[in-house]
Enzyme design. Structure first.
Site, short mmCIF file in Angstrom:
data_model
loop_
_atom_site.label_atom_id
_atom_site.label_comp_id
_atom_site.label_asym_id
_atom_site.label_seq_id
_atom_site.Cartn_x
_atom_site.Cartn_y
_atom_site.Cartn_z
N ASP A 82 0.60 -0.64 -0.09
CA ASP A 82 -0.19 0.06 -0.07
C ASP A 82 1.00 0.74 -0.38
O ASP A 82 1.89 1.31 0.71
CB ASP A 82 -0.82 0.48 1.11
CG ASP A 82 -1.97 0.96 1.10
OD1 ASP A 82 -2.59 1.55 0.10
OD2 ASP A 82 -2.42 1.48 2.10
N HIS A 83 0.85 2.30 -0.86
CA HIS A 83 1.59 3.74 -0.72
C HIS A 83 2.83 3.66 -1.51
O HIS A 83 3.67 3.70 0.06
CB HIS A 83 1.22 4.26 0.43
CG HIS A 83 -0.34 4.57 0.19
ND1 HIS A 83 -0.59 5.94 -0.55
CD2 HIS A 83 -1.32 4.37 1.35
CE1 HIS A 83 -1.99 6.14 -0.28
NE2 HIS A 83 -2.28 5.50 0.49
N ASP A 104 2.45 5.49 -5.75
CA ASP A 104 1.06 6.01 -5.21
C ASP A 104 2.13 7.23 -5.70
O ASP A 104 2.45 8.21 -5.25
CB ASP A 104 1.08 6.67 -3.74
CG ASP A 104 0.10 8.10 -3.26
OD1 ASP A 104 0.03 8.35 -4.23
OD2 ASP A 104 -0.01 8.11 -2.37
N GLU A 134 -3.06 6.46 -7.80
CA GLU A 134 -4.52 6.72 -7.67
C GLU A 134 -4.15 8.01 -8.69
O GLU A 134 -3.18 8.68 -9.18
CB GLU A 134 -3.26 7.29 -6.07
CG GLU A 134 -4.74 8.45 -5.38
CD GLU A 134 -4.17 8.69 -3.72
OE1 GLU A 134 -4.20 7.14 -3.12
OE2 GLU A 134 -4.74 10.04 -2.98
N HIS A 174 -7.97 10.14 4.39
CA HIS A 174 -7.60 8.54 5.49
C HIS A 174 -7.45 9.38 7.36
O HIS A 174 -7.92 10.58 7.36
CB HIS A 174 -5.93 8.85 4.86
CG HIS A 174 -5.29 8.40 4.04
ND1 HIS A 174 -4.81 9.18 2.56
CD2 HIS A 174 -5.42 6.88 3.02
CE1 HIS A 174 -4.76 8.31 1.53
NE2 HIS A 174 -5.10 6.90 1.72
N HIS A 202 -9.53 4.65 -0.43
CA HIS A 202 -8.78 4.61 0.58
C HIS A 202 -9.33 5.27 1.44
O HIS A 202 -10.21 6.28 1.19
CB HIS A 202 -7.56 6.09 0.18
CG HIS A 202 -6.58 4.49 -0.43
ND1 HIS A 202 -5.10 4.46 -0.33
CD2 HIS A 202 -6.53 3.85 -1.51
CE1 HIS A 202 -4.49 3.72 -0.95
NE2 HIS A 202 -5.88 3.15 -2.25
N GLY A 203 -9.31 5.49 2.67
CA GLY A 203 -9.82 5.99 3.96
C GLY A 203 -11.48 5.72 3.67
O GLY A 203 -12.17 5.65 4.68
N ASN A 225 -10.39 0.24 1.50
CA ASN A 225 -9.18 0.43 2.18
C ASN A 225 -9.89 0.28 3.69
O ASN A 225 -10.04 1.45 3.61
CB ASN A 225 -7.89 1.48 2.31
CG ASN A 225 -7.49 1.13 0.79
OD1 ASN A 225 -7.71 -0.67 0.02
ND2 ASN A 225 -6.00 2.14 0.73
#
Ligand SMILES: [Zn+2]
Length: 279
Positions: A82-83, A104, A134, A174, A202-203, A225
């Site tokens: 992730d990221h 990202d 993203e 997030h 996300h978030g 996520n």
């Protein structure tokens, strides 16, 4: 052996009207609870290692740990970075056995984000690994502000990068500790009208449960996520376990008591996305 790529779980989700949980792992205890939650729900799951997880535990250890969990259950498990912020992050993850990476580039200018994401998609696909990108910028509660995803830019990003999944900014933020921030549904509809790529929120912890269910069922959003609400469940269980007996010092004894509450919280998150029974 149930290791899967992101595409292998998101394409059926897109066709089948559900979403797959991208569960934010910080270590062995939560990752194991999430894998067993997915097994209990008969649902596919994405175990993901973000920047703070990687700062705490080396990537090769995480790759081996998540793959071991994939081996130990009978539902599809995606081992996901992730990221990732650089080519090196993504390359290291692929070498460490991850089946999916997120690059990202959302803080970069559009052309740069597209060029760098496209290069990582090629690197990933050559290794049989999926890639999430993203477009727009998903901000942080109490920190950087969001920049909403422009549908035309999303269409171009999808077309020119070849990503397998696209994280979008549609009111999601997030690190939110409540479920009060609803999403910008007209913007979601405008984005899904111009691309076939599965969309990612996300978030997800900040999205009300009913809205998660509705969008998982009836939109191109195929991955939420979920981090904060699970970290809160873990923290509350750990605090209770520590406080229960001040004389107790063995960490395995203490951590054991986090398992059931964290697994239950993960099962609830998976159920809310309509993924139960889909594996
Ligand atoms: Zn994120």
């Amino acid at each position: 052996m149930t290791l899967a790529t992101l595409s292998e779980v998101l394409q059926p989700a897109l066709r089948g009207g559900y979403a797959v949980a991208g569960l934010v792992c910080l270590g062995w205890e939560d990752a194991r609870a999430y894998a067993l939650a997915a097994e209990a729900e008969r649902a596919p799951v994405i175990l993901q290692a973000g920047p703070s997880c990687r700062a705490h535990t080396p990537l090769p250890v995480l790759g081996a740990m998540f793959r071991h969990l994939a081996d130990s259950v009978s539902v599809p498990v995606v081992v996901h970075l992730d990221h990732g912020y650089t080519v090196e992050d993504c390359h290291d993850a692929i070498r460490a056995g991850f089946s999916s990476v997120m690059f990202d580039g959302s803080r970069k200018p559009l052309a740069e984000n597209i060029a760098e994401t496209a290069a990582i998609v090629e690197l990933a696909h050559n290794a049989g690994v999926s890639c999430e990108g993203e477009i727009g910028f998903v901000g942080y509660s109490g920190g950087e502000a969001s920049a909403g995803t422009d549908p035309a830019e999303a269409a171009r990003f999808a077309r020119e990068t070849g990503v397998d999944a696209m994280a979008i900014s549609v009111g999601n933020v997030h690190l939110q500790q409540d479920h009060e921030g609803g999403l910008d549904e007209p913007r979601i509809r405008a984005i899904e009208a111009v691309t076939d790529v599965p969309l990612v929120i996300h978030g997800g912890s900040g999205v009300p449960l009913a809205e998660r269910t509705a969008l998982a069922t009836c939109s191109a959003i195929c991955k939420f996520n979920i981090g904060t609400e699970l970290r809160m469940a873990f923290g509350a269980a750990l605090r209770a376990a520590v406080n229960r007996d001040p004389a107790r010092f063995d960490r395995v004894q203490i951590l054991k008591e986090t398992h059931d509450p964290v697994m239950e919280a993960a099962r609830a998150a998976i159920r809310a996305m309509g993924a139960s029974g889909k594996a």
